[in-house]
Design a protein around this motif. Structure first.
Motif, PDB file in Angstrom:
ATOM      1  N   ALA A 157       0.830  -1.200   0.000  1.00 55.78           N
ATOM      2  CA  ALA A 157       0.000   0.000   0.000  1.00 55.78           C
ATOM      3  C   ALA A 157       0.863   1.247   0.000  1.00 55.78           C
ATOM      4  CB  ALA A 157      -0.908  -0.012   1.220  1.00 55.78           C
ATOM      5  N   TYR A 188       4.156   1.756  -0.996  1.00 53.97           N
ATOM      6  CA  TYR A 188       4.988   2.130  -2.138  1.00 53.97           C
ATOM      7  C   TYR A 188       4.138   2.505  -3.340  1.00 53.97           C
ATOM      8  CZ  TYR A 188       4.978  -1.857  -5.432  1.00 53.97           C
ATOM      9  OH  TYR A 188       4.644  -2.775  -6.372  1.00 53.97           O
ATOM     10  N   ILE A 189       2.921   1.982  -3.379  1.00 48.41           N
ATOM     11  CA  ILE A 189       2.053   2.392  -4.485  1.00 48.41           C
ATOM     12  C   ILE A 189       1.581   3.822  -4.281  1.00 48.41           C
ATOM     13  CG2 ILE A 189      -0.206   1.945  -5.510  1.00 48.41           C
ATOM     14  CD1 ILE A 189       0.368  -0.958  -5.354  1.00 48.41           C
ATOM     15  N   SER A 190       1.484   4.239  -3.020  1.00 48.42           N
ATOM     16  CA  SER A 190       0.978   5.583  -2.752  1.00 48.42           C
ATOM     17  C   SER A 190       2.062   6.649  -2.794  1.00 48.42           C
ATOM     18  CB  SER A 190       0.330   5.618  -1.368  1.00 48.42           C
ATOM     19  OG  SER A 190      -0.711   4.699  -1.295  1.00 48.42           O
ATOM     20  N   ASN A 217      -4.774  11.619  -3.670  1.00 47.20           N
ATOM     21  CA  ASN A 217      -5.896  10.690  -3.762  1.00 47.20           C
ATOM     22  C   ASN A 217      -5.481   9.232  -3.803  1.00 47.20           C
ATOM     23  OD1 ASN A 217      -7.982  12.568  -3.665  1.00 47.20           O
ATOM     24  ND2 ASN A 217      -7.670  13.053  -5.827  1.00 47.20           N
ATOM     25  N   ALA A 218      -4.212   8.956  -3.578  1.00 49.09           N
ATOM     26  CA  ALA A 218      -3.822   7.563  -3.397  1.00 49.09           C
ATOM     27  C   ALA A 218      -4.385   7.111  -2.053  1.00 49.09           C
ATOM     28  CB  ALA A 218      -2.315   7.433  -3.403  1.00 49.09           C
ATOM     29  N   ILE A 219      -4.399   5.811  -1.862  1.00 45.52           N
ATOM     30  CA  ILE A 219      -5.124   5.304  -0.696  1.00 45.52           C
ATOM     31  C   ILE A 219      -4.520   5.781   0.617  1.00 45.52           C
ATOM     32  CG2 ILE A 219      -3.842   3.138  -0.708  1.00 45.52           C
ATOM     33  CD1 ILE A 219      -6.499   1.862   0.170  1.00 45.52           C
ATOM     34  N   TRP A 234      -8.390   7.673   2.626  1.00 42.28           N
ATOM     35  CA  TRP A 234      -9.566   6.845   2.343  1.00 42.28           C
ATOM     36  C   TRP A 234     -10.108   6.297   3.647  1.00 42.28           C
ATOM     37  CZ3 TRP A 234      -9.795   3.314  -2.421  1.00 42.28           C
ATOM     38  CH2 TRP A 234      -9.346   4.014  -3.543  1.00 42.28           C
TER      39      TRP A 234
END
Lengths: 102, 537, 489, 169
Positions: free
Chosen positions: B188, B190-192, B220-222, B229
């Motif tokens: 979660a 590194y994707i954000s 707006n990434a998680i 979110w």
């Protein structure tokens, strides 16, 4: 006047379900093969019947022809396997074949 | 040159392991020698590093290389780096690792079964532990974190006691469960996160330093702190914090996730117990300080009462269970649970004193628990019996051993003059001050935690009384004859540890001068950032 | 009319140049059969077979991964996805040949010809965009696999192949029935054509979903995913190890490729009324969970690996469930790694079987006397679990990253659950993957004869293990290549 | 009701009845014969659906080929065992129930208007010629693959029988 296309589809559905039931009910591999043939024929009947909806091409009929070819291959290989199992076990009843246990 | 010192420290054991792989397995002495030389080299490297370390200089010995860079088109670039460095948090722990590893090697001298495999695994473990403390890239950290599992599994499973298989599998599963939770948070995160160093492209970076800055999160990434979110009742960032917290708390270990520890300790051979207690447990606390808290400060503030509560529960429950333990090693294991509870409490207070105390406690417990397990090992070597009630009046039979135990027990129960005292006092101060300084914790946490000290004194003194005083008696006569006092090798392991525990108890300033800048910066950053972020929960 | 035929014939002639790998395979198939007529020694056959796989693989690579072309009037389509899977299938065939190197030499020619036929079927299946092509190539794979599965000359072997046959025939009949309805609704057999999409959007009847599910059942059977998995353990247990390794890779990857294409087509770029993402997620969760939990109870390494291969199918499907181009790329990476780790484990299992270690408990003490093979097996199993420092970890990280990304984009809680449950299943899988090393290293048993000298199998296993480690440290060498694939969703 | 319609429904009934017969029969040989009846009635239905070539293939290949192979298999197994051709049944209830449910579901879907035949269904003209051309043009690839499939089946069957020779029971 031709009978409704749907009646053919009903017949195909009936054959398919009967074939499936045969595979489930019978305890003999050759009987199961018969059931599988029924199922294949149900599909063929569908294909040919649907071809009447799309008369411009003969895709359905072509497919049906190929299915028949495949059925031949399947029957040949299947019977060879059945005969081989038969030689080992002297039976074609799946329940009596129980070398492999899950 | 200076920047390669840390890598040198990190990879010397791995190189040694590789060399050892090709040595003939029958020459068991060579493996001990290779490991010992490796440890000595590490000590030299460490001293070199300490001589140039600037305690106010923040991150030092930083080395950065590209590792995985994948251009995934519209998805952006996936970037993991070889990024290592030391600061006031990791330097004490790395130093502890080097020291304890040297002593572990000495303690492993008696290993006879499959010597080659044992020392190779020990060397790999060495690299993995230092790597975990040094890594500043999450993927690199995770690699070293997981890399500890297998050597540890085999070290317990092959060289352990009677129920070693059960213990090793339990250890492996618990830790893996924890690391899977960390993995979810890692994905979660590194994707954000975007690495700002490459303009114009989205760079999914594993860099822990980038993850601390809310500006680096993709909007707006998680896990975007500005617009988090909601998943169920909590924001995704809070869940991620909880995942990391549970993952590291298993390692710490924290009640109620501690049940692997007593089994692993009891079954592990003495040197492995030492590594486990002195080093592996520290990774839990380290992970909280390095990853969970700085990256999710607002969640850390929100859950500080929970962390503190669990810390206090660990302190009291650990102490009570230790009191009820019949097995000496189990007693020490539960005392570890109790002591690591202080680390949690100190971190949760988020005061400079508390955090300094927590890090100090990690180092101090590293030294003291190593000593305790070595002493338990000394006794076990002679009698193959660890049941407390089977001994009585040992003081007269083994006076030097008794003295050593006395030192270790007193140090562990936090008597003034020993390192444990400094650490625990600072944690108390921090926990008390927290209420007025930042309003996170109620004073009652600190008050209940003092109960841990009282109970600690109780179970140690009771154990002393049962084992060492009264008429001499040992269950089984043949074993009684083998009861000799400490030998030279045992001296060489125990004396440095005892001296270290005393030095850090009497002159805490050098160590505190390392930790303090970190603690200051850490608590400041977490508090200010945590309060500035919108508290959605 | 004549003009039309002329066009079609020109199209066929033009398509042939794209079809060189398949032509090579067909040619070598015939060559192998021709060689069977003479008493050729097996080295010649083996070389011939391997040459066929290599040439076909090289042929695929020569066409490149970024080219796209529709061939034979919409029968098949060359694209990066298909080409990459073709290379993997060729590779699987090649490694199987290497593994078969030391196997009994009877019936060699037929054996290799059937291997060739499966690979050819796989090539055709992944490229199919036409229901008829799917059916035929699937049957080509199936019929050859039925026979291959029984290649152990035993009672159990014949029973395995019978079960495989019965289950497979029913599955393909069900799939065919589904095809017939899809044809009836859309009037075309080409499921990549515009007509197919338009018709499906226009005629959104419940039968579409039902027919599609029947088709899906056929594919799930091929990749051994739940609920069409029960055949796998029996069949795998009965077949010789090289065949088992091959069957758990080649048909699975081929089935996966066509499943992906079909699901994407049925999803209609999100315009389908059916929730295909939910369907795939349900299937994959079921597959992973059933595979993992059934594997826990196994005492036989082959059955264990059978359930493992079921669970791995579930992990592969994660890439499909993401419904993102990145998911497909990562799925291909996972597929490549799966191929390597699966073969690595099987090479070593084969080695141990030769040392007559056929039960998990039989591995007791193997770590002491057969150290290197045990370590190799350990690395392979660790990779299957998905732990560092093996490429298995990288693959799992990637594939779940894609799913997570999909979750971020869509905000569907379902996907989050899939990520969490999928990863937690890793912990469960550790229980059984670790059983063999557990016995090998932790239990002491009657020592197997000590042997650490380098055999051919050890070398092969070592290379595969080395690849697993290399791909962990530098995944870029493979991912860079996969990323060239232009995949339109 | 004209004659054509009557013939049509007659064959439909025959097919359905013989399929049911297979399900009910406990004798393999009788079941095989009933399949023959079923296949032939389906062939008749093909003719009535303007698929003459499929009908001919059905009779020649299916009824003439597959069924003969199956009957041959039945004879061989019964000769080897010397047992009667009786077949036992298992889980009848579950199978019949699921069969009925599946049929009900399918029938429900088929009732949909999508499957209704258009008012002026055009008869396919020159179907035989088109099929022939198709095999050589649009369907040339499947045609070749079917060839390979037959070859593979042949090799497979040959391989299996050669196992039997190599390992006599």
């Amino acid at each position: 006047m031709m009978p409704s296309l749907q009646h053919l589809l009903y017949l195909a559905a009936f054959l398919f379900c009967t074939g499936l039931a045969v595979v489930m009910v019978k305890r003999n591999t050759i009987m199961m093969l018969l059931g599988i043939e029924l199922m294949l024929n149900a599909s063929n009947l569908n294909l040919v019947a649907f071809n009447r909806l799309y008369p411009a091409s003969l895709d359905g009929q072509m497919f049906a022809l190929f299915v028949i070819i495949v059925a031949v291959c399947e029957a040949a290989v299947g019977l060879a396997i059945v005969l081989r199992v038969y030689q080992h076990y002297q039976t074609s009843v799946p329940d009596e074949i129980s070398e492999l246990k899950g | 040159m200076q920047q390669y010192l840390l890598s040198g420290l990190l990879f010397t054991p791995l190189v040694a392991a590789f060399i050892a792989l090709f040595l003939p397995s029958h020459a068991s002495g060579t493996f001990k020698l290779v490991t010992l030389i490796t440890c000595v080299i590490q000590v030299v490297l460490l001293l070199l590093m300490l001589s140039v370390y600037d305690s106010t200089g923040g991150l030092q010995f930083v080395e950065q290389h590209a590792w995985i860079t994948l251009d995934l088109g519209s998805w952006g670039i996936l970037k993991a780096e070889y990024l290592v460095g030391l600061d006031g948090l990791s330097l004490p722990l790395v130093s502890l690792t080097v020291g304890v590893m040297l002593i572990t090697t000495l303690s492993s001298w008696t290993v006879e079964k499959n010597v080659k495999g044992y020392f190779i695994l020990l060397l790999i473990l060495n690299t993995a532990i230092i790597g975990t403390f040094a890594a500043l890239d999450f993927l690199l950290f995770y690699l070293f974190f997981e890399f500890m599992l297998l050597p540890m599994f085999f070290l317990i499973g092959i060289w352990g006691g009677a129920r070693r298989e059960y213990a090793s599998v339990k250890f492996f599963l618990y830790t893996l469960l924890g690391s899977i939770l960390i993995l979810v948070a890692l994905i979660a995160l590194y994707i954000s996160v975007n690495d700002p160093s490459v303009p114009g492209r989205l760079v999914h970076s594993f860099n822990l330093l980038h993850m601390r800055d809310p500006k680096n999160f993709i909007s707006n990434a998680i896990l975007d702190p500005n617009n988090p979110w909601m998943i169920g009742p909590l924001s995704a960032r809070y869940w991620a914090f909880l995942l990391l917290f549970i993952g590291f708390a298993i390692k710490l270990p924290m009640v109620p996730l501690h049940t692997w520890l007593p089994d692993a300790h009891v079954e592990a051979p003495t040197p492995v117990s030492v590594v486990l207690a002195a080093l592996l447990l520290k990774i839990g606390g380290y992970g909280l300080l390095r990853i969970a808290y700085p990256i999710f400060p607002e969640a850390a503030l929100y859950f500080s009462w929970l962390v503190a509560l669990l810390g206090v529960i660990s302190i009291v429950y650990g102490a009570l269970t230790a009191m009820a333990s019949k097995d000496l090693k189990r007693l020490i294991a539960y005392s570890s649970v109790s002591h690591m509870g202080f680390v949690l409490l100190g971190i949760a207070s988020l005061t400079i004193e508390g955090v300094t105390g927590a890090v100090y406690q990690m180092v101090s417990h590293g030294i003291i628990s190593a000593m305790l397990f070595l002493l338990a090992g000394v006794l076990y070597d002679r009698t193959h019996d660890r049941v407390i009630d089977n001994y009585s009046g040992l003081a007269a039979k083994m006076p030097v051993f008794f003295a050593a135990v006395l030192v270790a027990f007193f140090a562990s129960m936090g008597l003034p003059g020993f390192s444990g005292f400094i650490a625990e006092v600072m944690v108390f101060l921090g926990a008390f001050k927290s209420g007025s300084a930042n309003g996170l914790l109620h004073e009652s946490f600190a008050i209940i935690a003092t109960l841990g000290l009282v109970l600690g004194a109780a179970y140690y003194l009771w154990a002393l009384q049962r084992m060492f005083f009264g008429p001499f008696h040992v269950k089984g006569d043949a074993a009684a004859i083998a009861l000799t006092d400490l030998n030279n090798r045992e001296y060489s392991m125990l004396v440095p540890l005892a001296i270290a525990a005393l030095i850090f108890g009497i002159f805490p300033q050098p160590l505190i001068s390392w930790i303090n800048p970190f603690a200051q910066h850490f608590s400041d950053a977490v508090l200010t950032l945590g309060k500035s972020l919108t508290p959605i929960h | 009319m004549a003009q039309q035929w002329n066009n079609q014939l020109n199209d066929i002639a033009g398509s042939l140049s794209w079809f060189i790998p398949e032509l090579i395979l067909a040619l070598f198939l015939l060559l192998l059969i021709a060689l069977a007529l003479f008493k050729t020694n097996r080295t010649v056959l083996l070389t011939c077979c391997m040459a066929g796989f290599i040439l076909s693989g090289v042929g695929v690579m020569a066409t490149g991964l970024s080219t796209q072309a529709t061939l034979f009037g919409g029968m098949t389509r060359v694209d990066g996805l298909a080409s990459y899977l073709k290379i993997l299938i060729d590779l699987a065939g090649f490694i199987t040949c290497l593994m078969s190197f030391e196997k009994p030499s009877t019936h060699r020619a037929e054996y290799f010809a059937l291997l060739m036929a499966v690979v050819l079927g796989g090539h055709l299946l992944v490229a199919s965009t036409h229901f008829l092509m799917i059916f035929l190539s699937l049957e080509l794979i199936s019929l050859s696999s039925y026979v291959l599965a029984g290649y152990s000359f035993t009672k159990a072997g014949s029973e395995g192949s019978l079960k495989y046959f019965l289950f497979g025939s029913v599955a393909s009949a069900v799939m065919l029935y589904g095809f017939s309805f899809l044809y009836g609704i859309t009037g075309t057999l080409d499921f990549s054509s515009q007509v197919f999409f338009d018709q499906l959007i226009a005629k959104d009847v419940p039968m579409v979903l039902f027919a599609a599910l029947m088709v899906l059942a056929g594919f799930l059977y091929k990749i051994a995913a739940a609920p069409m998995h029960p055949w796998a353990p029996d069949v795998y247990e009965a077949s010789p190890i090289p065949v088992m390794a091959f069957l758990s890779v080649a048909p699975k990857l081929a089935g996966l490729g066509v499943l992906l294409k079909f699901v994407l087509a049925m999803n209609l770029f999100g315009q389908s009324s059916a929730d295909w993402q939910a369907i795939v997620c349900a299937v994959l969760l079921l597959t992973i969970t059933i595979g993992n939990f059934s594997a826990l109870r196994q005492q036989n390494p082959k059955r264990l690996m059978a359930y493992s291969s079921i669970a791995q199918s579930g992990f592969l499907l994660v890439g499909v469930a993401a419904f993102l181009p990145q998911g497909v790329h990562f799925m291909l990476f996972y597929a490549s790694v799966y191929l390597i780790m699966n073969f690595a484990v099987f090479v070593y299992l084969d080695f141990f079987e030769k040392k007559s270690i056929t039960s998990i408990a039989g591995f007791s003490g193997a770590g002491k006397n057969l150290t290197w093979p045990s370590i190799g097996l350990l690395v392979g199993l660790i990779a299957l679990t998905g732990l560092p420092p093996t490429a298995g970890f990288t693959a799992k990280l990637f594939i779940f990253s894609a799913l997570w990304q999909s979750y971020e984009l869509s905000g569907r809680a379902l996907l989050l659950w899939v990520v969490v449950i999928g990863l937690l299943n890793t912990v469960v899988s550790l229980f059984y993957y670790l059983r063999i090393p557990y016995f090998a290293f932790l239990k002491s048993g009657e020592p197997a004869e000590k042997q650490n000298n380098i055999t051919f199998q050890n070398l092969l296993g070592f290379i595969l293990v080395l690849l697993l480690l290399t791909l962990f440290f530098i995944p870029g060498i493979l991912m860079g290549w996969i990323n060239k694939i232009n995949f339109v969703l | 009701m004209n004659t054509l319609t009557f013939i049509f429904y007659f064959f439909m009934l025959t097919a359905a009845a013989s399929a049911t017969g297979i399900l009910l029969s406990r004798n393999v040989f009788k079941a095989a014969l009933m399949l023959l009846v079923c296949l032939l009635s389906i062939a008749a239905l093909y003719v009535l659906s303007f698929a003459e070539f499929v009908a001919i293939t059905q009779i020649l290949v299916y009824a003439g080929g597959v069924l003969v192979v199956i009957i041959f298999g039945i004879m061989l197994t019964s000769k080897l065992s010397g047992k009667p051709l009786q077949v036992g049944h298992t889980n009848i209830f579950a199978a019949v129930l699921s069969g009925i449910l599946l049929f009900a579901l399918l029938a429900n879907f088929i009732t949909d208007d999508v499957f209704a035949v258009p008012q002026h269904a055009v008869e396919t003209q020159g179907a035989l010629q088109t099929i022939g051309t198709n095999f050589m043009t649009a369907y040339s690839l499947p045609f070749e693959i079917a060839g390979i499939l037959l070859l593979a089946a042949l090799i497979g069957a040959a391989a299996i029988t050669s196992f039997m020779k190599s390992k006599k029971v």
